[in-house]
Design an enzyme around this catalytic site. Sequence first.
Site, PDB file in Angstrom:
ATOM      1  N   ASP A 524       0.896  -1.202  -0.004  1.00 12.70           N
ATOM      2  CA  ASP A 524       0.052  -0.039  -0.064  1.00 12.70           C
ATOM      3  C   ASP A 524       0.779   1.164  -0.057  1.00 12.70           C
ATOM      4  OD1 ASP A 524      -2.109  -1.381   0.264  1.00 12.70           O
ATOM      5  OD2 ASP A 524      -2.741  -1.314   2.088  1.00 12.70           O
ATOM      6  N   GLU A 527      -1.855   7.109   2.635  1.00 15.11           N
ATOM      7  CA  GLU A 527      -3.281   8.369   2.410  1.00 15.11           C
ATOM      8  C   GLU A 527      -3.196   8.995   3.574  1.00 15.11           C
ATOM      9  OE1 GLU A 527      -6.431   5.761   2.174  1.00 15.11           O
ATOM     10  OE2 GLU A 527      -5.705   4.455   0.049  1.00 15.11           O
ATOM     11  N   ASN A 530      -4.264   7.899   6.997  1.00 10.43           N
ATOM     12  CA  ASN A 530      -3.162   7.071   7.606  1.00 10.43           C
ATOM     13  C   ASN A 530      -2.406   7.829   8.735  1.00 10.43           C
ATOM     14  OD1 ASN A 530      -2.361   5.465   4.496  1.00 10.43           O
ATOM     15  ND2 ASN A 530      -3.943   4.781   6.060  1.00 10.43           N
ATOM     16  N   LYS A 546       4.477   2.847   1.940  1.00 11.65           N
ATOM     17  CA  LYS A 546       4.482   2.679   3.316  1.00 11.65           C
ATOM     18  C   LYS A 546       5.823   1.765   3.905  1.00 11.65           C
ATOM     19  CE  LYS A 546      -0.538   2.386   4.521  1.00 11.65           C
ATOM     20  NZ  LYS A 546      -1.563   1.717   5.273  1.00 11.65           N
ATOM     21  N   VAL A 570       2.547 -10.947   0.323  1.00 12.06           N
ATOM     22  CA  VAL A 570       3.172 -12.571   0.579  1.00 12.06           C
ATOM     23  C   VAL A 570       1.876 -13.387   0.192  1.00 12.06           C
ATOM     24  CG1 VAL A 570       3.829 -13.761   2.630  1.00 12.06           C
ATOM     25  CG2 VAL A 570       4.352 -11.381   2.433  1.00 12.06           C
ATOM     26  N   ASP A 594      -4.310  -7.029   7.632  1.00 15.83           N
ATOM     27  CA  ASP A 594      -5.931  -6.626   7.658  1.00 15.83           C
ATOM     28  C   ASP A 594      -6.660  -7.697   7.075  1.00 15.83           C
ATOM     29  OD1 ASP A 594      -5.128  -6.422   4.860  1.00 15.83           O
ATOM     30  OD2 ASP A 594      -5.889  -4.415   4.749  1.00 15.83           O
ATOM     31  N   ASN A 595      -6.310  -8.949   6.692  1.00 15.16           N
ATOM     32  CA  ASN A 595      -7.351  -9.792   6.226  1.00 15.16           C
ATOM     33  C   ASN A 595      -6.701 -11.173   6.762  1.00 15.16           C
ATOM     34  OD1 ASN A 595      -5.727 -11.400   3.861  1.00 15.16           O
ATOM     35  ND2 ASN A 595      -5.072  -9.173   3.790  1.00 15.16           N
ATOM     36  N   CYS A 650     -36.895 -21.126   4.808  1.00 14.53           N
ATOM     37  CA  CYS A 650     -38.404 -21.032   5.135  1.00 14.53           C
ATOM     38  C   CYS A 650     -38.509 -19.914   5.938  1.00 14.53           C
ATOM     39  CB  CYS A 650     -38.766 -22.230   5.781  1.00 14.53           C
ATOM     40  SG  CYS A 650     -38.033 -22.485   7.515  1.00 14.53           S
TER      41      CYS A 650
END
Length: 840
Positions: A524, A527, A530, A546, A570, A594-595, A650
Amino acid sequence: KRPSDNSSSIEQPNTKSQRMGSNLACPKNIFRNSSDNSNMSDQVEKMDAVATEVDEKLYSRQLYVMGHEAQRRMMTSNALLFGLSGLGAEVAKNCILAGISGITLCDPNPVSSFDLGGNFYLSEKDIGTGKSRATISCDKLSELNQYVKVSVADVPYLTLEHQESILSIVENISVVIVTIPLPTSLVIALNEKCRSIGASFIYSVTTGVFSKVFCDFGSSFVVSDKDGEQPVQSQIETIFGDELPPTVKVLEDQGRHGLETGDYVSFSRVKGLDGLLSDSSKEYEVKSTGPYTFQILNVDFTSATTTASQGYITQVKKPITMSFQTYKDALENPEELMMSDFAKFDRPALLHLAYKALDGFMEKHNLDLPSSGDVSMANEVVEIAKSLDKDGIINEKAEMTIKQLALGSRAVLSPMCAAIGGVVGQEVLKACSGKFTPIRGFLYFDADETLPDDILDAEEVATSGTSRYDSQIAVFGKEMQKRILDQRQFLVGAGAIGCEMLKNWALMGVACGPEGQIHITDMDRIEKSNLSRQFLFRSKHINHFKSACAAEAAMEMNEDIKIKPYQEKVGSETEHIFGDDFYDELTGVCTALDNVEARLYVDQKCLFYRLPMLESGTLGTKGNTQVVVPNLTENYGATRDPPEKSIPVCTLKNFPNQIQHTLQWARDYFEGIFKQNAEDVNAYLNSSNFSESLAAQQNTKLDTIKSLQSTLVDERPRTFEDCVVWSRLKFEDLFSNQILQLLHNFPEEQVTSSGTKFWSGSKRCPKALTFDFDAICEDANMKNHFDFIVATANLRATMYGIKGRTDDEYFRSTLKNIMVPDFSPKEGVKIAANDAEAES
């Protein structure tokens, strides 16, 4: 769920606004001595009068947690900070990034080698210059946020002899923070001065791997929102109105009610009880009696002739008023010692006693702390503690703990400063904003698990007086420091957590030895949003990578650090870069991702190469850490978050009882009618091998053929009027006929084999709609009947390239001429009453 470091998330929407308020006059703490809600509202209005616009692009992530109102309160608050060693630097950094109005630094003390272990703006060159820690740190701290005014107080010494001049600067301040050991009588005097002007007071110190935090926000501090969570909501199963006080039971399949005794709730759409709960604006105090039950206090429903079933409760969040002890009172008779580690339930009382003993030692030795390696001084602290031990809590193990605290009391360790600095920084924001519940009294925290089992000899912990690593050597010894210098770490992510980790490593000396190396990667770019939490970056770094900027900032802190930045993901596609040779050279991996997918990949690599992994994440005010050590702990992927709970078909089709059910139904209907049908037709018209793709469909061939027949032949519109007719008939089918058929199968008064009403609990009896062009929805004040026709008719027209229209007159005249067949119930139609019947 495990929180994630959202450093790489999509930025929140923002408006073009800017705050230029560094010179605003700061009112006294607006939450002091507020006896009621109206008083607080008046004070908030005064605050709003001087508040300026929030820079939403800078504070976007923080606004998501704090809200605009709390942010504006912080923007009108000034802080006075005593002490710019490691802990003080961390607190100042956090407060400035958060965007308070201004902060005054007060620390006339010169720089020592111990300070270099925690203050990231000091270096070896500052030792012996005679400049104060506050003066040296001021300019660097000012760079963190252009909207925050940072100044230095002119105080010659922080001693009792200069108490009058020290107290004189405590004016027009919202919160005072003390982060270095001071004479007890001076701390008490500062606390009393804060009380007299309506300012909050925080006293915190770190001594080696031990620390304490004390908060006094006054005798009546108003907390506008105790936890920052959304109000809880639950669905009512029944209300036992014949009891005093009446008891409410919520539906267990909707989860726990989440209420606490003393909370307030409102009721809506409650059936029964002779309408006693029909006023949704009325608020009721509750007493929690279980995870699914609570009592309504101060009401009597025994006169009601009908029982209550179904309805909703919504928590009403109210301000709470908290009373704090002064430091003087809490020191001798603490009302509360907050627990920080439930594996050490007896530790808070012991550390309270140990710190009193340490203060006693300083009073006897001209405010000097015990020297590292000097066992005789440590024993003296132990003896003072024994003399103060009225409850007999000191045993052989406790003596060792006190001795370890004394021997490392001069050490300023970066990880401890960062952790406690985060806690204290948050307490400052609570004091300024009135949001979230503060620490009431004392909080003690330690990490004595990191200490050697036995006390190291004096030579092993001897310090030079000029080295950045003196603090770590004083606690862990020279051999451990050598191992830290030669670490070879892989840091994955350079966001908020990555910046903090890299800063800590630079101060600790990680990868600063001949064998050391840090690899850091992040795809990234920086911004503006940040900058409010990733403190290694400045405005000049926006749009730069970054990882490269973070590496550059770390090298400025410690010129010996060896670090190599990457801008690579990665994953399996970069194993030619991060492959066998790469991982074989490492001693550990730290994730700041972040994931979950990336975490699981790195976890598998660490598992395969038998590397320790440090995992952490944040989500608003919540966070988590996990230390993975080969052959000792479970790995990250060993446990997974439970999957999202799906909504049974249902329930969606026949028995919706929550707003998310109706939303999911609407989305599914839209996808099927306006998306899937169109995609099937386009595939049929444009694909040369459609028959082959149709043959590949296992269970949906017939549905696809029927969709094509209906869309292209049977229901194909030629004019917009055809679209309106189709929409009107769809309305009748969805909102009248299907409901009437459901009620034909399950009448409103039907009972089950167990004798209970079929339409009870989570099954809410539906009501068929009669189309009314001018009907207004009571909840949303919208013409839902008319809006549905307009929306679906135009969507239908768009699918076929027909020009649509939205004028009322056309639809009113067209709808009058549409013949809608009367409903006739179908016999033999089976409707599943629950999930089990649906599956069978």
